[in-house]
Design a protein around this motif. Sequence first.
Motif, mmCIF file in Angstrom:
data_model
loop_
_atom_site.group_PDB
_atom_site.id
_atom_site.type_symbol
_atom_site.label_atom_id
_atom_site.label_comp_id
_atom_site.label_asym_id
_atom_site.label_seq_id
_atom_site.Cartn_x
_atom_site.Cartn_y
_atom_site.Cartn_z
ATOM 1 N N ASP A 158 28.888 26.983 23.630
ATOM 2 C CA ASP A 158 28.992 27.283 25.060
ATOM 3 C C ASP A 158 29.013 28.786 25.283
ATOM 4 O O ASP A 158 28.694 29.256 26.372
ATOM 5 C CB ASP A 158 30.309 26.702 25.621
ATOM 6 N N ALA A 159 29.436 29.503 24.258
ATOM 7 C CA ALA A 159 29.537 30.958 24.388
ATOM 8 C C ALA A 159 29.185 31.602 23.057
ATOM 9 O O ALA A 159 29.585 31.108 22.000
ATOM 10 C CB ALA A 159 30.963 31.350 24.782
ATOM 11 N N VAL A 160 28.437 32.681 23.130
ATOM 12 C CA VAL A 160 28.131 33.468 21.922
ATOM 13 C C VAL A 160 28.592 34.894 22.182
ATOM 14 O O VAL A 160 28.158 35.532 23.143
ATOM 15 C CB VAL A 160 26.613 33.466 21.608
ATOM 16 N N PHE A 161 29.520 35.358 21.327
ATOM 17 C CA PHE A 161 29.964 36.749 21.413
ATOM 18 C C PHE A 161 29.126 37.523 20.389
ATOM 19 O O PHE A 161 29.342 37.388 19.171
ATOM 20 C CB PHE A 161 31.441 36.889 21.024
ATOM 21 N N LEU A 162 28.189 38.304 20.867
ATOM 22 C CA LEU A 162 27.314 39.041 19.940
ATOM 23 C C LEU A 162 27.813 40.483 19.876
ATOM 24 O O LEU A 162 27.528 41.291 20.748
ATOM 25 C CB LEU A 162 25.857 38.954 20.420
ATOM 26 N N ASP A 163 28.564 40.768 18.803
ATOM 27 C CA ASP A 163 29.319 42.029 18.771
ATOM 28 C C ASP A 163 29.187 42.769 17.437
ATOM 29 O O ASP A 163 30.190 43.137 16.825
ATOM 30 C CB ASP A 163 30.796 41.700 19.077
ATOM 31 N N PRO A 164 27.945 42.981 16.974
ATOM 32 C CA PRO A 164 27.803 43.801 15.754
ATOM 33 C C PRO A 164 27.854 45.288 16.108
ATOM 34 O O PRO A 164 27.979 45.637 17.285
ATOM 35 C CB PRO A 164 26.403 43.444 15.244
ATOM 36 N N PHE A 165 27.728 46.152 15.106
ATOM 37 C CA PHE A 165 27.606 47.579 15.410
ATOM 38 C C PHE A 165 26.268 47.816 16.100
ATOM 39 O O PHE A 165 25.407 46.947 16.109
ATOM 40 C CB PHE A 165 27.764 48.403 14.134
ATOM 41 N N SER A 166 26.110 49.026 16.642
ATOM 42 C CA SER A 166 24.977 49.249 17.538
ATOM 43 C C SER A 166 23.638 49.158 16.798
ATOM 44 O O SER A 166 23.568 49.378 15.581
ATOM 45 C CB SER A 166 25.117 50.602 18.219
ATOM 46 N N SER A 185 20.959 27.989 19.197
ATOM 47 C CA SER A 185 22.286 27.445 18.901
ATOM 48 C C SER A 185 23.141 27.275 20.151
ATOM 49 O O SER A 185 24.304 26.919 20.063
ATOM 50 C CB SER A 185 23.035 28.389 17.952
ATOM 51 N N MET A 186 22.548 27.561 21.308
ATOM 52 C CA MET A 186 23.342 27.528 22.544
ATOM 53 C C MET A 186 23.050 26.276 23.365
ATOM 54 O O MET A 186 21.936 25.767 23.347
ATOM 55 C CB MET A 186 22.997 28.764 23.408
ATOM 56 N N THR A 187 24.057 25.826 24.114
ATOM 57 C CA THR A 187 23.817 24.731 25.060
ATOM 58 C C THR A 187 22.952 25.267 26.198
ATOM 59 O O THR A 187 22.778 26.484 26.346
ATOM 60 C CB THR A 187 25.133 24.210 25.666
ATOM 61 N N GLU A 188 22.461 24.366 27.025
ATOM 62 C CA GLU A 188 21.582 24.733 28.141
ATOM 63 C C GLU A 188 22.233 25.801 29.049
ATOM 64 O O GLU A 188 21.577 26.732 29.481
ATOM 65 C CB GLU A 188 21.301 23.435 28.926
ATOM 66 N N VAL A 189 23.530 25.637 29.314
ATOM 67 C CA VAL A 189 24.189 26.602 30.210
ATOM 68 C C VAL A 189 25.094 27.570 29.439
ATOM 69 O O VAL A 189 25.887 28.303 30.039
ATOM 70 C CB VAL A 189 25.009 25.897 31.319
ATOM 71 N N GLY A 190 24.969 27.557 28.120
ATOM 72 C CA GLY A 190 25.758 28.478 27.301
ATOM 73 C C GLY A 190 25.387 29.924 27.629
ATOM 74 O O GLY A 190 24.245 30.206 28.003
ATOM 75 N N ILE A 191 26.349 30.819 27.475
ATOM 76 C CA ILE A 191 26.107 32.231 27.791
ATOM 77 C C ILE A 191 26.359 33.079 26.553
ATOM 78 O O ILE A 191 27.380 32.922 25.877
ATOM 79 C CB ILE A 191 27.027 32.705 28.939
ATOM 80 N N LEU A 192 25.418 33.965 26.289
ATOM 81 C CA LEU A 192 25.602 34.972 25.230
ATOM 82 C C LEU A 192 25.947 36.283 25.925
ATOM 83 O O LEU A 192 25.317 36.652 26.914
ATOM 84 C CB LEU A 192 24.301 35.099 24.442
ATOM 85 N N SER A 193 26.943 36.963 25.383
ATOM 86 C CA SER A 193 27.280 38.275 25.937
ATOM 87 C C SER A 193 27.258 39.315 24.826
ATOM 88 O O SER A 193 27.692 39.056 23.701
ATOM 89 C CB SER A 193 28.678 38.246 26.571
ATOM 90 N N THR A 194 26.740 40.489 25.172
ATOM 91 C CA THR A 194 26.766 41.597 24.237
ATOM 92 C C THR A 194 26.902 42.893 25.011
ATOM 93 O O THR A 194 26.583 42.948 26.195
ATOM 94 C CB THR A 194 25.511 41.608 23.341
#
Length: 258
Positions: A158-166, A185-194
């Motif tokens: 449902d959520a992807v926290f994309l938090d590597p170094f720049s 890997s995300m659901t239809e309404v899943g949100i990725l944030s970076t």
Amino acid sequence: MSRWNVVRTQDGSLSFAHPVHGQACHSDSGAWLESLERYARACRLAEVSLRRERVRILDVGTGLGWNLAAALHELPPHVHVEVLCLESDPEVIRQALELHAAQGLAEQEPARSAYGRIAPLLAQALESGKAHDAQMQLRLLLGDARSTLSRAPEREFDAVFLDPFSPGVEGELWDWGFLAELAQSMTEVGILSTYTVSMGVRAGLLAAGLRLGTGPRVGRKASGTLASRSAALEPLPEALLRKLGRRVKARTGRDQGF
Ligand SMILES: C[S@@+](CC[C@H](N)C(=O)[O-])C[C@H]1O[C@@H](n2cnc3c(N)ncnc32)[C@H](O)[C@@H]1O
């Protein structure tokens, strides 16, 4: 063993800088602030929990575990959370836990208690790869996320926290192939944030079939990027989208339709 260097951020929470390239894990405005606003809230965890009894989170670059602490803080206690943590360096987690035991990773509430909840789970997961308490089930896969993600049995986040170094410092997790795997890997309404607003990363997310949105500003940091297949997001400016579309077309030959 390389020593991660402690960095005090402006909201009183502690972060680390990488032992070799020196980039800090968080914005100097606040590790806790960034985790709460950029990840837990931008991915609308509280809202997801209204429609689902179980929330699934993919945490890419677990680091000290601040994003997890913020996620747990944001969710009501009756909601079950499943988290898959991908981290290449166990030392960052180990050293964060040492620091937590010695002096705490935050001076103030609610950051202090939130980290206190996540710490025993991270400690257990370091030993055995998994851990749980009454609310959270956590699985930790150590190694390069590009290969560990494929070992995840269920990939409906449902959520992807994309938090590597720049992207300029550690480019591998911004690779278009990996971004496409995240999208799948995300659901239809899943949100990725970076946190990044890099054109290359945004174009990669678009090429992966996601729609793009503007993330929140956090402290002095730019807006960041949100991406989802169908969740409603605050759109990027048209001119920027057209530019991104041209980038995708130049690389893949596919027209984005704007
Ligand atoms: C900006 S820090 C993450 C901070 C963290 N999300 C937190 O809440 O405390 C980036 C993390 O990504 C990890 N990392 C870098 N390259 C990686 C890779 N290829 N696979 C998995 N993790 C990686 C680093 O070791 C570091 O812990």
